[in-house]
Design a protein around this motif. Structure first.
Motif, PDB file in Angstrom:
ATOM      1  N   ILE A 562       0.940  -0.850  -0.561  1.00  0.00           N
ATOM      2  CA  ILE A 562      -0.533   0.002   0.061  1.00  0.00           C
ATOM      3  C   ILE A 562       0.612   1.630   0.361  1.00  0.00           C
ATOM      4  CG2 ILE A 562      -1.439   1.517   0.581  1.00  0.00           C
ATOM      5  CD1 ILE A 562      -2.805  -1.727   2.495  1.00  0.00           C
ATOM      6  N   ARG A 563       2.417   1.075   1.164  1.00  0.00           N
ATOM      7  CA  ARG A 563       2.790   2.106   1.053  1.00  0.00           C
ATOM      8  C   ARG A 563       2.760   1.906  -0.475  1.00  0.00           C
ATOM      9  NH1 ARG A 563       5.791   0.042   4.332  1.00  0.00           N
ATOM     10  NH2 ARG A 563       4.755   1.454   6.490  1.00  0.00           N
ATOM     11  N   GLN A 564       3.746   1.319  -1.381  1.00  0.00           N
ATOM     12  CA  GLN A 564       3.999   1.845  -2.812  1.00  0.00           C
ATOM     13  C   GLN A 564       3.380   2.123  -3.598  1.00  0.00           C
ATOM     14  OE1 GLN A 564       7.662   1.562  -3.605  1.00  0.00           O
ATOM     15  NE2 GLN A 564       7.622   0.644  -1.640  1.00  0.00           N
ATOM     16  N   ILE A 565       1.840   1.934  -2.927  1.00  0.00           N
ATOM     17  CA  ILE A 565       0.980   2.465  -4.013  1.00  0.00           C
ATOM     18  C   ILE A 565       0.859   4.128  -4.028  1.00  0.00           C
ATOM     19  CG2 ILE A 565      -1.472   2.633  -4.273  1.00  0.00           C
ATOM     20  CD1 ILE A 565      -0.377   0.170  -5.675  1.00  0.00           C
ATOM     21  N   ILE A 566       0.948   3.891  -2.603  1.00  0.00           N
ATOM     22  CA  ILE A 566       0.642   5.879  -2.587  1.00  0.00           C
ATOM     23  C   ILE A 566       2.405   6.620  -3.063  1.00  0.00           C
ATOM     24  CG2 ILE A 566       1.020   7.409  -0.626  1.00  0.00           C
ATOM     25  CD1 ILE A 566      -0.531   5.300   1.025  1.00  0.00           C
ATOM     26  N   ARG A 567       3.480   5.741  -2.908  1.00  0.00           N
ATOM     27  CA  ARG A 567       3.915   6.050  -3.660  1.00  0.00           C
ATOM     28  C   ARG A 567       4.660   6.514  -4.845  1.00  0.00           C
ATOM     29  NH1 ARG A 567      10.530   3.995  -2.057  1.00  0.00           N
ATOM     30  NH2 ARG A 567      12.131   6.738  -3.241  1.00  0.00           N
ATOM     31  N   TYR A 568       4.373   5.809  -5.764  1.00  0.00           N
ATOM     32  CA  TYR A 568       4.644   5.377  -7.015  1.00  0.00           C
ATOM     33  C   TYR A 568       3.203   5.556  -8.062  1.00  0.00           C
ATOM     34  CZ  TYR A 568       9.120   3.559  -6.488  1.00  0.00           C
ATOM     35  OH  TYR A 568      10.155   3.548  -6.032  1.00  0.00           O
ATOM     36  N   ASP A 569       2.275   5.889  -7.630  1.00  0.00           N
ATOM     37  CA  ASP A 569       0.435   6.183  -7.868  1.00  0.00           C
ATOM     38  C   ASP A 569       0.160   5.291  -9.244  1.00  0.00           C
ATOM     39  OD1 ASP A 569      -1.784   6.979  -7.824  1.00  0.00           O
ATOM     40  OD2 ASP A 569      -1.002   8.814  -9.139  1.00  0.00           O
ATOM     41  N   ILE A 570       0.794   4.232  -8.886  1.00  0.00           N
ATOM     42  CA  ILE A 570       0.110   2.921  -9.934  1.00  0.00           C
ATOM     43  C   ILE A 570      -0.084   1.246  -9.792  1.00  0.00           C
ATOM     44  CG2 ILE A 570       1.235   4.613 -12.014  1.00  0.00           C
ATOM     45  CD1 ILE A 570       3.692   2.207 -11.704  1.00  0.00           C
ATOM     46  N   ALA A 571       0.096   1.029 -10.744  1.00  0.00           N
ATOM     47  CA  ALA A 571      -0.760  -0.933 -10.014  1.00  0.00           C
ATOM     48  C   ALA A 571       0.729  -1.571 -10.653  1.00  0.00           C
ATOM     49  CB  ALA A 571      -2.171  -1.353 -10.422  1.00  0.00           C
ATOM     50  N   TYR A 572       1.380  -2.283  -9.922  1.00  0.00           N
ATOM     51  CA  TYR A 572       2.932  -2.819 -10.178  1.00  0.00           C
ATOM     52  C   TYR A 572       2.562  -3.763 -10.139  1.00  0.00           C
ATOM     53  CZ  TYR A 572       4.241  -2.992  -5.716  1.00  0.00           C
ATOM     54  OH  TYR A 572       4.450  -3.173  -3.956  1.00  0.00           O
ATOM     55  N   ALA A 573       1.505  -4.794  -9.609  1.00  0.00           N
ATOM     56  CA  ALA A 573       1.451  -6.164  -8.938  1.00  0.00           C
ATOM     57  C   ALA A 573       0.963  -7.115 -10.074  1.00  0.00           C
ATOM     58  CB  ALA A 573       0.954  -6.348  -7.501  1.00  0.00           C
ATOM     59  N   ASP A 574       1.397  -8.320  -9.794  1.00  0.00           N
ATOM     60  CA  ASP A 574       1.077  -8.925 -10.874  1.00  0.00           C
ATOM     61  C   ASP A 574      -0.287 -10.094 -10.148  1.00  0.00           C
ATOM     62  OD1 ASP A 574      -0.180 -10.576 -13.074  1.00  0.00           O
ATOM     63  OD2 ASP A 574       1.851 -12.037 -13.348  1.00  0.00           O
ATOM     64  N   PRO A 575      -1.684  -9.640 -10.648  1.00  0.00           N
ATOM     65  CA  PRO A 575      -2.622 -10.094  -9.812  1.00  0.00           C
ATOM     66  C   PRO A 575      -2.565 -11.801 -10.641  1.00  0.00           C
ATOM     67  CG  PRO A 575      -3.489  -9.735 -12.065  1.00  0.00           C
ATOM     68  CD  PRO A 575      -2.329  -9.310 -11.942  1.00  0.00           C
ATOM     69  N   GLY A 576      -1.511 -12.384 -10.986  1.00  0.00           N
ATOM     70  CA  GLY A 576      -1.980 -14.193 -11.709  1.00  0.00           C
ATOM     71  C   GLY A 576      -3.172 -14.709 -12.190  1.00  0.00           C
ATOM     72  N   GLU A 577      -3.600 -15.890 -11.891  1.00  0.00           N
ATOM     73  CA  GLU A 577      -4.572 -16.191 -12.899  1.00  0.00           C
ATOM     74  C   GLU A 577      -5.367 -16.714 -12.177  1.00  0.00           C
ATOM     75  OE1 GLU A 577      -3.861 -17.684 -15.740  1.00  0.00           O
ATOM     76  OE2 GLU A 577      -1.617 -17.231 -16.645  1.00  0.00           O
ATOM     77  N   TYR A 578      -7.035 -16.463 -12.877  1.00  0.00           N
ATOM     78  CA  TYR A 578      -8.205 -16.216 -12.896  1.00  0.00           C
ATOM     79  C   TYR A 578      -9.213 -16.725 -13.243  1.00  0.00           C
ATOM     80  CZ  TYR A 578      -8.411 -12.316 -16.065  1.00  0.00           C
ATOM     81  OH  TYR A 578      -8.344 -11.007 -16.622  1.00  0.00           O
ATOM     82  N   ASN A 579      -9.993 -17.055 -13.246  1.00  0.00           N
ATOM     83  CA  ASN A 579     -11.150 -17.968 -14.053  1.00  0.00           C
ATOM     84  C   ASN A 579     -11.724 -16.931 -15.088  1.00  0.00           C
ATOM     85  OD1 ASN A 579     -10.430 -20.545 -12.421  1.00  0.00           O
ATOM     86  ND2 ASN A 579     -11.655 -19.925 -10.169  1.00  0.00           N
ATOM     87  N   VAL A 580     -12.422 -17.670 -16.253  1.00  0.00           N
ATOM     88  CA  VAL A 580     -13.286 -16.980 -16.469  1.00  0.00           C
ATOM     89  C   VAL A 580     -14.756 -16.796 -15.879  1.00  0.00           C
ATOM     90  CG1 VAL A 580     -13.236 -16.879 -18.958  1.00  0.00           C
ATOM     91  CG2 VAL A 580     -11.216 -17.424 -18.719  1.00  0.00           C
TER      92      VAL A 580
END
Length: 769
Positions: A562-580
């Motif tokens: 969360i601190r990184q989100i505030i610092r860089y103001d972008i989404a950077y994590a890979d959510p991974g696989e998810y079902n359709v």
């Protein structure tokens, strides 16, 4: 016994339907015959019976003895054995005879302000009910008491601009309890004059003398003329030298403090118009000073300090004493007086029927938790009684034209509210579906101090009180039904018409509230106070939507992320696989699939079937929709009806709020925000809601604009100009012509059947709570 219950319910339902169908048919026929053949059944007040019951005559005789007890001076025809002559020196210091009059309450003071009001009301009573007083052989007695006061008032007015308003020292008088026959204290006099004006007391005394002049006009014409002369002089003094007597003479504020003089000026001028027939007094209370002092549309009480209600009733019945040559502007003002008088009388005659009906409804419905057997017996009986009472009143309802004008706002408000509820249902479902059930089940509830406090009180309060707080006395459907009862009460004149106008405002305000509520909880999703709630209500995929996985899930439990989100103001994590997700074919409504996220087990059923299950109560927080409904019902009840039942409704609102918190349906802040949002929204819509007679306001504004020109034209005897100006007033208020009888016939019948259907549907849907 249990096997017989459905059969019993079935019989009750059929009997109820048949009885109501017959009644509504009969009521419709009578209503149409009464209302559309121009039969104004309330046009004239019923004539008083000429038969006097002895016990009422005796009660009147005993009542008027009060005036004999209160008399001062040298008594004549004394009927009270323990009373004698008293106050024989009053007024001597100013060479006046102020020995008569009446003592105030239980002391020995003579206060001119309330004494004059007593004389005015006594005169009005004689003018209204003199024939009954004569039958009871008390008319002469009452007239004698009135004259005892007016003799004093005449002597208290020795010159045009001087009026003595008090005899005695209240400080000394109230310290000494004694018989008036033996008092020896000094009796100082207090007067109002041009230096120390007293418009209120002088105008009230003028009203007393003008009304009394009508009483004695036939019996003693010379005395009547004398009273009228003093009344006109006092009114001129009061109007010329304006000032509140309790400000000019601060010493009287502790006893009979006046809150203003505008009402007394109108009151006195109204009586002078009746007594003299002088048109200038009618102009005074309408065109000249109506806007300044009358407070049209604001009904109030009637007492020695506030004469507005009496003035409104008096001027609404100008024909009581006879009138002619009333100009259009004056007639408009008289209609405003009449409308306000009707509101005053409606407020005081409505009784507690609606409040008792509300208590009966809530109480009988609560029997389902105490005695189901009695609940099954009493609930249909109550439904039948309420429905029959409403239908029986339909033929006597006289405001169908107002209801018709409110029909379009009512329909618009209903559509708007239903649209807001549809948006709400989609929002509730989609918010839960976007994040998936895993998120809802895993997130712990937020800490709630309000619930901790209620749990702590459980240990401190008596068990009986705790049981009352826990009991399910009232729910959402109760508040809705209470409002329906409030709307129907227009049939009984308990609430001002139109009922459809009140319902339209309620639904419109509800629509705004639910729309703002849906936007609020969609904007920020809070953890539910009941983590298991979503899985019990919704069949949605157990994993979050891809959008939510990318922007929320990777950071939900990681403070560094969360601190990184505030610092860089972008989404950077890979959510991974998810079902359709399952994608049904809904035709034009397929775009809703991403919001509602149906599962394969639900198949391709139409989208609206999913919305039926999209009830709130899981994460539809900040603020509580249940509490919004409750608060709007309480606000509508308080504004339209008032009385003790309004306090009871608010108590039920608070009880419902604490139960919402106690049972973890909502956080405390949800209920608190809902309460002040409901109050704010109801007040806000009240500022512009057009359920009142807008044409009256338009006439009033236009009249105010042309007031000076109208007065000048009247002074110049330019009747052509007067007619032209009054025509502008009428044109400014024009609305569509009154519908013909056929339209009213159809509307009346449709409204009767529609409202009956609503009641039956509401009772049926809420029969099991």
């Amino acid at each position: 016994m249990e096997s017989e219950t459905p059969e019993l319910k079935g019989w009750w339902s059929w009997i109820l339907v048949l009885v109501l169908a017959a009644l509504v048919l009969c009521a419709s026929s009578i209503s149409l015959w009464k209302n559309f053949h121009q039969l104004e059944i309330f046009q004239c007040a019923p004539k008083h019976s000429r038969v006097m019951v002895d016990k009422y005559a005796n009660a009147l005789s005993l009542s008027v003895q009060f005036f004999d007890v209160q008399k001062a001076g040298k008594l004549v025809n004394n009927k009270i054995s323990w009373r004698g002559d008293s106050a024989l020196g009053d007024g001597k210091e100013e060479n006046l005879d102020l020995t008569k009059g009446m003592y105030d309450a239980g002391d020995l003071m003579k206060f001119g302000f309330p004494m004059a009001f007593t004389a005015t009301i006594l005169s009005w009573a004689i003018l209204e009910y003199g024939d009954h007083m004569k039958q009871a052989k008390e008319l002469d007695h009452i007239q004698e008491s009135l004259k005892w006061i007016t003799d004093y008032l005449i002597n208290a007015h020795p010159s045009g601009n001087v009026l003595y308003i008090q005899v005695g020292d209240p400080e000394l008088d109230h310290k000494c309890w004694e018989r008036p026959e033996v008092m020896i204290e000094r009796r100082p006099l207090i007067q109002v004059n041009t230096t120390y004006p007293g418009t209120d007391v002088a105008a009230e005394t003028a009203a007393a003398m003008a009304s009394a002049s009508l009483v004695f006009r036939k019996k003693n014409s010379a005395y009547s003329k004398l009273l009228l002369k003093h009344a006109e002089q006092l009114f001129n003094f009061a109007d010329t030298y304006r000032g509140t007597y309790s400000i000019s003479i601060p010493g009287v504020q502790k006893y009979y403090n006046s809150t203003g003089y505008g009402d007394e000026l109108l009151w006195a001028a109204a009586w002078l118009y009746h007594a003299t027939g002088d048109h200038s007094y009618l102009t005074y209370v309408t065109v000249k000073n109506g806007n300044s002092f009358a407070n049209w549309g604001m009904p109030t009480w009637f007492c020695w300090d506030n004469k507005l209600a009496g003035t409104q009733v008096l001027l609404s019945r100008v024909s009581f004493f006879g009138s002619k040559d009333i100009l259009g502007a004056e007639n408009i003002a008289l209609q405003l007086y009449r409308k306000t008088a009707e509101a005053v009388l409606r407020r005081h005659r409505r009784g507690g029927g609606l409040g008792l009906a509300a208590i009966a409804y809530v109480s009988i419905d609560y029997l389902r938790h105490i005695s189901p057997a009695w609940h099954e017996r009493l609930q249909p009986a109550l439904w039948t009684a309420l429905a029959i009472a409403a239908i029986v009143r339909v033929p006597f309802y006289r405001h169908w034209s107002l209801e018709l004008r409110s029909a379009l706002p009512f329909i618009f408000s209903m559509i708007f509210m239903l649209s807001a509820l549809l948006f709400e249902a989609i929002s509730v479902r989609s918010v839960t579906a976007v994040l998936g059930l895993d998120w809802h089940n895993a997130q712990p509830p937020l800490p709630d101090v309000g619930q901790w406090l209620l749990l702590g009180l459980n240990e401190k309060l008596p068990q009986t009180v705790v049981n009352i707080l826990r009991s399910r006395i009232i729910g959402l459907h109760h508040f809705l039904m209470l409002f329906i009862m409030l709307g129907f009460s227009v049939l009984f004149n308990s609430v001002a018409a139109p009922g459809l106008g009140l319902g339209a405002r309620y639904m419109f305000t509800m629509g705004i509230g639910r729309l703002l509520w849906a936007i609020a909880f969609v904007s920020t999703i809070l953890p539910s106070p009941r983590p298991w709630c979503a899985s019990a209500r919704f069949q949605v995929p157990p994993y979050p939507h891809p959008w939510a996985q990318k922007y929320h899930v990777p950071y939900a439990t990681d403070s560094n992320a969360i601190r990184q989100i505030i610092r860089y103001d972008i989404a950077y994590a890979d959510p991974g696989e998810y079902n359709v997700d399952f994608q049904p074919d809904w035709g034009l409504m397929t775009f809703l699939a991403n919001f509602l996220r149906p599962t394969a087990s639900e198949g391709s059923s139409p989208w609206y079937h999913l919305l039926k299950k999209a009830g709130g109560g899981c994460n539809d927080l900040l603020y509580s929709g249940h509490m919004l409904v409750a608060v709007l019902t309480a606000m509508a009840w308080m504004e339209a009806y008032g009385g003790f039942s309004s306090a009871l409704i608010w108590i039920l609102v608070l009880h419902s709020a604490q139960r919402e918190i106690r049972e973890r349906h909502h956080y405390s802040v949800d209920c608190l925000v809902a309460i002040y949002m409901g109050i704010f929204l109801w007040k806000m819509t009240g500022l512009f809601w057009p359920i009142k007679d807008a044409s009256r306001d338009r006439r009033l504004k236009k009249l105010h604009k042309i007031e000076k020109r109208l007065i000048q034209a009247a002074k110049d005897s330019d009747m052509e100009q007067v007619r032209e100006l009054l025509g502008e007033v009428e044109l400014s208020s024009q609305v569509s012509k009154s519908p013909n009888s056929r339209v009213m016939w159809l509307f009346s019948a449709a409204t009767i059947f529609f409202t009956l259907g609503i009641v039956l549907l509401a009772f049926t849907l809420t029969s099991d709570g």
